[in-house]
Design an enzyme around this catalytic site. Structure first.
Site, PDB file in Angstrom:
ATOM      1  CE1 TYR A 182      -3.668   2.632   0.545  1.00  0.00           C
ATOM      2  CE2 TYR A 182      -2.687   3.057   2.570  1.00  0.00           C
ATOM      3  CZ  TYR A 182      -3.711   3.304   1.609  1.00  0.00           C
ATOM      4  OH  TYR A 182      -4.364   4.327   1.711  1.00  0.00           O
ATOM      5  CE1 TYR A 192      -3.470   0.560   5.549  1.00  0.00           C
ATOM      6  CE2 TYR A 192      -1.151   0.582   5.931  1.00  0.00           C
ATOM      7  CZ  TYR A 192      -2.276  -0.086   5.705  1.00  0.00           C
ATOM      8  OH  TYR A 192      -2.121  -1.465   5.161  1.00  0.00           O
TER       9      TYR A 192
END
Length: 220
Positions: A182, A192
């Site tokens: 990612y 995140y």
């Protein structure tokens, strides 16, 4: 069988670790692998396995989610209990073995599952690691404890190394191992959290090294 890209995986066996519903990346990958002709088996976290297997066994399965881009309904050939937090049975704490969410399953560590997949369905051609987990996924990095940080790295990045260690020797020569990264592994992505961004960076670095080592040792 050919999907829209023209990829032909007829006769190939794919094992996808980290599939427990029809919403995640793992499921989408299964769908496209099957569309290309591969036989697909999956590894599912034990606490989620019974509900997942029950839904798969229904006549309508997962409904439209189980239809491939070419319009065919795909099947998952077998579901194996898998907890990637444990590489071998010796790592599994006795307290977990007595947990009601884990009872009734065969050994679910990575080594045991690799051997069972090889024994029951054959050598894997394609291994997909679709796992990312953190005890505190929304926590900022400044708020993550050492324990939670290491747990995140263990299940989200080291687990790919362990999969390579135990599946690698049993895979078909010329096979492939893939994992999912990612943008947070290379840059800051607020929200995140829980150490997941660090785990993705680790995963990318480990993948480069594993490509070198596994290619020379097993031809994968």
């Amino acid at each position: 069988h050919k999907m829209t890209t023209g990829l032909n995986l007829a006769g190939k066996l794919a094992f996808v670790a980290g599939v427990a519903d029809s919403r995640g990346y793992g499921w989408a990958i299964c769908k496209h692998l099957a569309d290309a002709g591969a036989k697909v088996v999956v590894g599912t976290w034990p606490p989620a396995l019974k509900a997942f297997a029950k839904r798969l066994a229904r006549k309508d399965g997962f409904g439209a989610d189980q239809v491939t881009p070419s319009g065919r309904r795909f099947e998952i050939a077998q579901v194996f209990p898998l907890d990637v937090s444990y590489s071998t049975t010796s790592e599994i704490p006795s307290s977990l073995l007595n947990d009601r969410h884990y009872t009734g399953f065969p050994p679910f560590d990575i080594e045991s599952v690799a051997k069972e997949v090889h024994r029951t369905v054959g050598p894997v051609d394609i291994l997909v690691h679709a796992v990312a987990n953190s005890p505190c996924p929304s926590a900022s990095l400044l708020a993550v404890s050492r324990r939670d940080y290491l747990a995140t790295s263990s299940s989200s990045s080291y687990s790919f190394v362990a999969c390579a260690q135990h599946f690698g020797p049993l895979m078909s020569p010329g096979g492939s191992m893939l994992c999912l990264t990612y943008a947070a592994g290379q840059g800051a992505v607020p929200g995140y959290g829980g150490g997941l961004s660090s785990a993705k960076a680790q995963l990318e670095a480990d993948t480069r090294t594993l490509a070198w080592e596994c290619g020379r040792r097993w031809g994968i």
